[in-house]
Design an enzyme around this catalytic site. Structure first.
Site, PDB file in Angstrom:
ATOM      1  N   CYS A   1     -12.979 -10.609  20.580  1.00  0.00           N
ATOM      2  CA  CYS A   1     -12.033  -9.976  19.479  1.00  0.00           C
ATOM      3  C   CYS A   1     -10.858  -9.159  20.448  1.00  0.00           C
ATOM      4  CB  CYS A   1     -12.873  -8.842  18.856  1.00  0.00           C
ATOM      5  SG  CYS A   1     -13.781  -7.751  19.853  1.00  0.00           S
TER       6      CYS A   1
ATOM      7  N   TYR B   1     -25.175 -11.389  24.033  1.00  0.00           N
ATOM      8  CA  TYR B   1     -24.806 -10.473  23.314  1.00  0.00           C
ATOM      9  C   TYR B   1     -24.972 -10.732  21.693  1.00  0.00           C
ATOM     10  CZ  TYR B   1     -21.578  -8.911  26.976  1.00  0.00           C
ATOM     11  OH  TYR B   1     -21.165  -8.807  28.316  1.00  0.00           O
TER      12      TYR B   1
ATOM     13  N   CYS C   1       0.975  -1.214   0.052  1.00  0.00           N
ATOM     14  CA  CYS C   1       0.237  -0.021   0.032  1.00  0.00           C
ATOM     15  C   CYS C   1       0.827   1.377   0.029  1.00  0.00           C
ATOM     16  CB  CYS C   1      -0.961  -0.055   1.266  1.00  0.00           C
ATOM     17  SG  CYS C   1      -1.900   1.391   1.352  1.00  0.00           S
TER      18      CYS C   1
ATOM     19  N   ASP D   1     -20.314 -13.251  22.400  1.00  0.00           N
ATOM     20  CA  ASP D   1     -19.457 -12.704  21.256  1.00  0.00           C
ATOM     21  C   ASP D   1     -19.565 -11.114  21.782  1.00  0.00           C
ATOM     22  OD1 ASP D   1     -18.221 -11.595  19.478  1.00  0.00           O
ATOM     23  OD2 ASP D   1     -19.612 -12.156  17.821  1.00  0.00           O
TER      24      ASP D   1
END
Length: 469
Positions: A421, A325, A82, A394
């Site tokens: 996460c 969740y 990039c 989650d």
């Protein structure tokens, strides 16, 4: 005695340069080394490298620095493809070969377990990270801030790392090509029609952000214009021009956010033209995505992630599942065919309405969804005689609320499947449950190639159950 010890410790000073061997990657993808027993974080440095560092920021417990020279380079260092990689800051690991990124992400999970749990980490089954075959153009949604240069040219992109400088992005390599194309064209239309662009410093102007979401399977695109007010000059002309130049845009929406805030969306959303939703498919399930609906950003890896959840749940068709969740119901609906019943809950009412609708349109009759917290519903259901065999969570990056974890301890499901996460909060939550639950394994999944993010599926078994096997 204490003073003498402090005197002996050599402090790093601002602007000082010193050699450093990078030992590992930190949670944000930066290189981590130790100089005179002080931890130093160095963005862009890779494990195994010997670098000359200049200290840029001194904190009580650590220092931050920049690379002045690489004396010994990692064999896994590559040229980032990039052109604006170092300016943008959206990706942190493009300079590291992809196979090695996967190994380092597993190591980030290991480090989190070592730092935040009392478990014997060398005895834990932490599996190799599941990666992507094609780790580019995977994001289905972009949120580009809009700005205007002195010559009147409209730009759209992201603010540079730790700055208020807007970096124009024309072709983001991790975005789906459709989101790139549509964002670029909408930006041009705003310029052509001379729409007042929001200036963050002066707090004047109207259009703040272009949000674009693409359906990987459907090819449909949704555009949300985030504005400071409802009235936009030449609004109908702009809508007509977007439809003319971009036939793939099936849904055009306006969201109003006039507040001084870093949040993208405001409270009020107006449907402008086309459909209110776009379609997307995950495996055998299809979803209608409204402007505010949460949906995983990498649909290709989401299928792999949810299949890992299914493996961890290890269903026989008899299990009762609680999906905390639950959002719009994606995980629960993914598991429903292998369970006797799924019950999901979320505090966001709009998500529950979507989840109920998603279950109905797929004719999944063994899934029900309610608004509220898991700590409210789980004990209530147990009192009513319904005890889940498996609880799936989650949670957001902050991890599970302790009230939810306390409810898990009381309800005692045989299996607890944690989709995370954030390895740090996963480790803290595992530690909190460690008296009651044994970690069978942790499976890292790379949802965001070339960034420092890593998702995990952790399978945890009630210790009473583990002992009886």
């Amino acid at each position: 005695m204490k003073d003498k010890k402090q005197d002996n410790q050599i402090k790093i000073t601002q602007g000082q340069t010193f050699p450093l061997t990078i030992k590992r990657l930190g949670i944000n993808g930066e290189g981590v080394g130790y100089f005179k027993r002080q931890v130093v974080f160095v963005p862009g440095a890779l494990p195994g490298e010997e670098v000359l560092v200049e200290a840029t920021k001194i904190q009580p417990k650590f220092a931050e620095g920049i690379v002045k020279k690489i004396r010994k380079q990692s064999p896994f260092r590559v040229k980032p493809p990039c052109p604006i990689y170092e300016e943008c800051g959206g990706c942190q690991l493009q300079h590291l070969a992809y196979d090695q990124q996967l190994k380092e992400k597993r190591d980030i999970v290991v480090q989190s377990m070592e730092r935040h749990t009392k478990l014997k980490v060398d005895k834990l089954d932490i599996r190799p990270t599941i990666g992507m075959e094609e780790p580019w153009n995977y994001r289905n949604k972009s949120q580009f801030q809009v700005g205007q240069q002195k010559n009147g040219k409209v730009i759209a992109g992201l603010y540079g790392l730790d700055s208020h400088r807007l970096i124009p992005i024309q072709n983001c390599m991790v975005q789906h090509p459709l989101t790139n194309k549509v964002s670029e064209e909408v930006k041009q239309i705003l310029e052509d029609f001379d729409v007042p662009i929001y200036d963050e410093r002066k707090r004047k102007g109207i259009v703040r952000t272009i949000v674009t979401r693409a359906g990987f399977q459907s090819g449909e695109v949704q555009v949300v214009l985030i504005t400071t007010q409802k009235e936009v000059p030449r609004k109908k002309l702009i809508m007509a021009e977007i439809q003319k130049r971009l036939p793939e845009v099936k849904s055009l929406v306006q969201n109003i956010n006039g507040n001084k805030t870093s949040l993208i969306f405001g409270e009020k959303t107006i449907h402008l033209s086309g459909e209110e939703v776009i379609q997307e498919t995950l495996g055998d399930l299809s979803f209608e995505l409204s402007a505010r609906a949460f949906f995983q950003l990498n649909p290709v890896q989401t299928v792999k992630l949810y299949d890992e959840v299914k493996k961890a749940a290890n269903l026989t068709g008899k299990e009762k599942i609680a999906d905390a969740y639950c959002g719009v119901g994606t995980i629960g609906l993914w598991l429903a065919s292998g369970a006797s019943e799924v019950r999901g809950m979320d505090t966001i009412e709009a998500a529950i309405i979507d989840a109920q609708y998603n279950a109905k349109r797929h004719e999944i009759e063994n899934a029900t969804y309610v608004t509220g917290t898991a700590e409210h519903w789980l004990p209530k259901w147990v009192d009513e005689g319904w005890r889940p065999d498996v609880v799936v969570v989650d949670p957001p990056r902050t991890g599970c609320d302790h009230k939810l974890l306390d409810a898990i301890k009381k309800v005692k499901p045989k299996k607890f499947v944690y989709v995370s996460c954030n390895p740090s909060t996963l480790a803290k939550d595992i530690d909190y449950l460690s008296k009651d639950y044994k970690v069978e394994y942790i499976q890292p999944v790379d949802m965001f190639p070339h960034t420092a993010h890593v998702e995990c599926v952790a399978q945890m078994i009630l210790k009473e159950e583990a002992g009886s096997r």
